[in-house]
Design a protein around this motif. Structure first.
Motif, PDB file in Angstrom:
ATOM      1  N   ASN A 133      49.716  34.505  43.631  1.00 47.85           N
ATOM      2  CA  ASN A 133      49.234  33.225  44.164  1.00 47.85           C
ATOM      3  C   ASN A 133      49.518  32.099  43.171  1.00 47.85           C
ATOM      4  N   GLU A 134      50.758  32.000  42.738  1.00 49.01           N
ATOM      5  CA  GLU A 134      51.083  30.961  41.771  1.00 49.01           C
ATOM      6  C   GLU A 134      50.964  29.562  42.372  1.00 49.01           C
ATOM      7  N   TYR A 136      48.305  28.664  43.915  1.00 52.11           N
ATOM      8  CA  TYR A 136      46.880  28.691  44.247  1.00 52.11           C
ATOM      9  C   TYR A 136      46.290  27.290  44.374  1.00 52.11           C
ATOM     10  N   GLN A 139      46.928  26.081  47.804  1.00 50.78           N
ATOM     11  CA  GLN A 139      46.073  26.795  48.751  1.00 50.78           C
ATOM     12  C   GLN A 139      44.652  26.265  48.714  1.00 50.78           C
ATOM     13  N   HIS A 356      39.210  35.316  39.882  1.00 56.66           N
ATOM     14  CA  HIS A 356      40.156  34.944  40.935  1.00 56.66           C
ATOM     15  C   HIS A 356      40.687  33.537  40.654  1.00 56.66           C
ATOM     16  N   PRO A 357      41.898  33.201  41.152  1.00 60.86           N
ATOM     17  CA  PRO A 357      42.475  31.881  40.879  1.00 60.86           C
ATOM     18  C   PRO A 357      41.576  30.757  41.379  1.00 60.86           C
ATOM     19  N   ASN A 378      39.119  31.009  48.056  1.00 57.44           N
ATOM     20  CA  ASN A 378      38.430  29.948  47.321  1.00 57.44           C
ATOM     21  C   ASN A 378      37.983  28.900  48.333  1.00 57.44           C
TER      22      ASN A 378
END
Length: 645
Positions: A133-134, A136, A139, A356-357, A378
């Motif tokens: 999830n780079e 992130y 997102q 988590h990110p 998130n």
């Protein structure tokens, strides 16, 4: 009071006492080892001012501030630690440094250190989550803007957090001055011990008064994180180890956390009992109940914990006994902190994590417990920010809820905020499928290629089209298995790529290559007819190429360039006038001049042959002795381009 919520004291890193250092260092190390972090920070800072730059001092200063959520200070000391140039520093410091950089909104720098951490610990859940999830931040932004926030009047100048619903009321934990604060200082952060308060609520959701809960509940220890049954008859809460109601530590100097259950009869507290899965060598805290009250969820660092603290669940039997605690697994729990669970009526688990990110510190995350994929989301801004955001609760019917944060602009160290959820999270599980389509020969990226994804049953899962840069992005499903990406484009053969989905992880970096289709004309084809061009005519008794004929020949030339493997024979013809031998020679000259023109334009000689046919292949009846018009004779003076290979 910032961080009693971090008293999973096995989290704390034990200082390495250096025998070679003086009494000041030993004294500072002793404070750190005994979890007197506030005092240890001052002692270490004094040492730095005196010129000490040892590795352990920077480590302990970073950790003491990190565990007290002083992320800016922690970032400073971790930064100085890495400036020492030591090559064998535990990668955990890379992770914590990256986290503190996020809290300073230095996301690019944070990602640099996360990539270093990923290299050092490639199998770490946090490294895997970051690698998958780079994007992130993008997102998170997509899910942002769903909340309206407001600070509450019930907050004090110290720490207020861990709200829980109790009918219309709100029960929460606070370090506010009880009149005896000087006697109840906790050395972790020099703050008062926590007590439980109740904010009385009205029908409009306003809080009209505050009261401290029963003295049987609030002792000379930390009390926090409550959960109540729907009938209001049972209460679960968190408390430190105690000795006859007073704060106590074990042989390691750690005061563990435990969950207790109490009966509430007409709001009178009684029968306070410790839950059977507590332990003296680990902490258990932050209870919450599922909708039918058959499960209790909590945070712990008990044996079987993956990180500093994990989320667990335990069955509540009909007779009031408990089953064995179950770790919720690696989709939810990382090697960092997962804590403060809350389960809604529809089985959505909210919890806080710095594994988590996220945006920095603890962020609030959510996952649908009904979905086996366990995708963790998130919840986005503004509820999450660069500092700690935690102890989230929500009423799914009213969409109103509460959480705590130590963000700037609050009244105290931690404040409780109310929120209105304007838009629900989409818990439909999706995986991101991204990649590019390239030309097999040139490597060029191909725009406007059609992309389709199929599962093993040949069911269409997703479809899209490449953008101007040859890239595609789609959402697939989360089911484990193999999938096939198929790319198609005009003038290209179909291309595909197989990829696998495991544990709902995204599929990125897919590359599909397409080879140009060979749509060349078959052997024996006359390109003049195939390309629908004007006939190549010659003047009477001439073999040079007319200007009007060059336009048609240039179309043949373009075709030969597009299909470099095609070979042609130039076949030239005359009309029936003049004798047969002369006409054969003239037609050969015409074929030769046409072939020469193609070679002059760059077509290799080996691809072009020629032959003259004289008047042997007339296109009409204008043979020797037959009277014909000039136009009829002109139709026979021509060249053809026959595909021979």
């Amino acid at each position: 009071m910032k961080k009693t919520r971090y008293i999973f004291c096995s989290l704390a890193l034990m200082a390495m006492v250096s025998q070679a250092q003086g009494k000041k260092i030993k004294k500072a190390d002793t404070k750190f080892t005994n979890y007197s972090y506030a005092s240890a920070i001052q002692s270490y800072e004094d040492l730095v001012e005196d010129g000490y730059t040892e590795e352990e001092i920077f480590k302990n200063l970073g950790n003491a501030n990190y565990l007290n959520a002083n992320y800016q200070e922690a970032s400073n000391w971790y930064g100085q630690l890495f400036q020492l140039g030591i090559t064998d520093i535990d990668p955990e410091y890379m992770y914590r440094y990256a986290q503190t950089l996020k809290s300073l909104e230095k996301y690019t720098a944070s990602d640099v250190w996360m990539n270093k951490f990923k290299t050092a610990r490639s199998n770490d859940q946090r490294a895997l989550a970051f690698g998958n999830n780079e994007d992130y931040l993008e997102q998170i932004e997509e899910r942002s803007g769903r909340y309206e926030l407001k600070n509450l009047a019930l907050n004090s100048k110290v720490s207020d957090f861990a709200p829980s619903f109790y009918g219309k009321d709100l029960v929460f934990s606070t370090a506010r001055d009880s009149g005896r604060i000087s006697k109840n200082i906790h050395r972790w952060n020099n703050g008062a011990f926590l007590n439980l308060y109740r904010a009385k609520g009205d029908d409009q959701g306003n809080f009209t008064s505050l009261e401290k809960l029963d003295r049987k509940l609030n002792r000379k220890t930390h009390e926090s994180s409550t959960a109540f049954t729907k009938d209001g008859q049972t209460m679960y809460f968190t408390r430190n180890n105690s000795d006859n109601g007073k704060f106590s530590r074990d042989e390691e100097g750690i005061s563990r956390l435990k969950i207790y259950r109490a009966d509430l009869i007409d709001e009178e507290l009684g029968n306070i009992v410790e839950l059977p899965f507590n332990g003296d060598s680990y902490s258990v805290a932050h209870p919450t109940l599922n909708n039918d009250e058959t499960k209790l969820y909590f945070a712990s660092d008990m044996p079987g914990t993956a990180g500093e603290s994990d989320i667990f669940s335990v069955e509540i039997n009909k007779d009031g006994t408990f089953g064995a605690p179950q770790n919720l697994g690696p989709q939810i729990n990382t090697e960092a902190r997962e804590t403060f669970p809350f389960v809604t009526g529809s089985d959505i688990l909210y919890f806080s994590s710095d594994g988590h990110p996220g945006l920095g510190g603890l962020d609030v995350f959510a996952t649908d417990l009904k979905n086996d994929s366990g995708k963790v989301i998130n919840v986005g801004r503004p509820l999450n920010g660069e500092e700690d955001d935690f102890s989230y609760i929500v009423n799914e019917e009213t969409k109103k809820g509460y959480f705590a944060s130590n963000r700037e602009g609050g009244l105290g160290n931690d404040d409780i905020y109310g929120f209105l959820e304007k838009e629900p999270l989409d818990f439909t599980c999706h995986t991101n499928i991204t990649g590019v389509v390239k030309d097999k020969k040139t490597g060029d990226l191909l725009a406007n290629a059609s992309i389709k994804v199929y599962d093993t049953q040949k069911n269409l899962v997703a479809s899209s089209e490449t953008d101007a840069n040859g890239a595609f992005a789609m959402e697939g499903n989360c089911e484990d298995g193999n999938y096939r990406v198929v790319a198609t484009k005009t003038d290209y053969d179909e291309g595909d790529k197989i990829f696998a989905t495991v544990n709902a992880k995204d599929a990125t970096g897919i590359e599909v290559v397409l080879a140009q289709s060979d749509k060349s004309a078959p052997v024996g084809t006359d390109l003049a007819k195939y390309l629908n061009i004007e006939p190549i005519y010659f003047d009477f008794d001439k073999h040079f190429i007319r200007e009007d004929a060059r336009i048609s020949i240039d179309k043949v030339l373009a075709y030969l360039r597009e299909y470099p493997n095609v070979k042609v024979q130039v076949r030239s013809h005359t009309d029936s006038r003049a004798n047969d031998g002369y006409n054969m020679q003239l037609s050969t000259s015409r074929a030769k001049s046409t072939a020469a023109y193609l070679v002059e334009q760059g077509i290799p000689e080996g691809r072009i042959s020629f032959e003259g046919f004289g008047e042997t292949q007339l296109t009409n009846d204008c043979s020797n002795g037959v009277p014909c018009t000039k136009e009829q004779h002109q139709m026979n003076r021509r060249s053809e381009f026959i595909v021979v290979e």
